[in-house]
Design a protein around this motif. Structure first.
Motif, PDB file in Angstrom:
ATOM      1  N   ARG A   1      63.445   4.227 -64.377  1.00 56.02           N
ATOM      2  CA  ARG A   1      62.880   3.222 -63.459  1.00 56.02           C
ATOM      3  C   ARG A   1      63.102   3.569 -61.991  1.00 56.02           C
ATOM      4  O   ARG A   1      62.426   3.042 -61.122  1.00 56.02           O
ATOM      5  N   ASN A   2      64.022   4.464 -61.713  1.00 52.46           N
ATOM      6  CA  ASN A   2      64.298   4.868 -60.333  1.00 52.46           C
ATOM      7  C   ASN A   2      63.372   5.987 -59.852  1.00 52.46           C
ATOM      8  O   ASN A   2      63.509   6.439 -58.717  1.00 52.46           O
ATOM      9  N   HIS A   3      62.452   6.424 -60.700  1.00 56.91           N
ATOM     10  CA  HIS A   3      61.558   7.530 -60.347  1.00 56.91           C
ATOM     11  C   HIS A   3      60.156   6.999 -60.053  1.00 56.91           C
ATOM     12  O   HIS A   3      59.684   6.080 -60.701  1.00 56.91           O
TER      13      HIS A   3
ATOM     14  N   CYS B   1      56.364   5.012 -62.908  1.00 54.96           N
ATOM     15  CA  CYS B   1      57.501   5.898 -63.212  1.00 54.96           C
ATOM     16  C   CYS B   1      57.053   7.134 -63.989  1.00 54.96           C
ATOM     17  O   CYS B   1      57.784   8.130 -64.024  1.00 54.96           O
TER      18      CYS B   1
END
Length: 140
Positions: free
Chosen positions: A18-20, A66
């Motif tokens: 989810r951080n990408h 993502c």
């Protein structure tokens, strides 16, 4: 890279997908990052343990923003070309229904051996067979 190991004593790497975002990345930078991470993990392999790694992809909070197919291809090709037996197991956690369509595309790129190392985990009891649950970051 986590400081922990899986139940087979392989070094473990955790990726919070989810951080990408495919909108904010450079393929060249990610290629260098992947190689750096594999070299870092490789230094943690024990002389008396398995010579491969456990990669954990946490898809909690996954959206199509993502999903970065070019980076997945770079990851796969880098592993195949430079670390052909480097993957011991790949655990995919919290895969939402929408990821099924993405997986259908990705699986088509993989050879049978690699595809067999990818495990979709739905429950903590199943995950606990591979790793100590306490090593999964809760805040990433």
């Amino acid at each position: 890279v986590l400081d922990e190991r899986d139940r087979e004593r392989r070094p473990a790497a955790y990726v919070a997908v989810r951080n990408h975002s495919f909108r904010h990345r450079s393929v060249e930078d990610w290629t260098q990052f992947i190689v750096h991470q594999m070299e870092t993990i490789g230094k943690r392999i024990l002389d008396d343990g398995p010579d491969n790694v456990c990669v954990i992809f946490d898809l909690k909070g996954f959206t199509l923003a993502c999903m970065d197919y070019p980076i997945v291809k770079v990851l796969y090709n880098t592993m195949q070309d430079h670390y052909p037996e480097g993957l011991g197991v790949c655990l995919v956690l919290n895969a939402p229904l929408i990821f099924a369509a993405c997986w259908a595309i990705i699986k088509g790129w993989l050879d049978e051996n690699t595809a067999s190392k990818i495990k979709f985990i739905k429950e903590d009891e199943e995950l606990a067979k591979y790793i100590d649950l306490s090593i999964i970051p809760k805040d990433m």
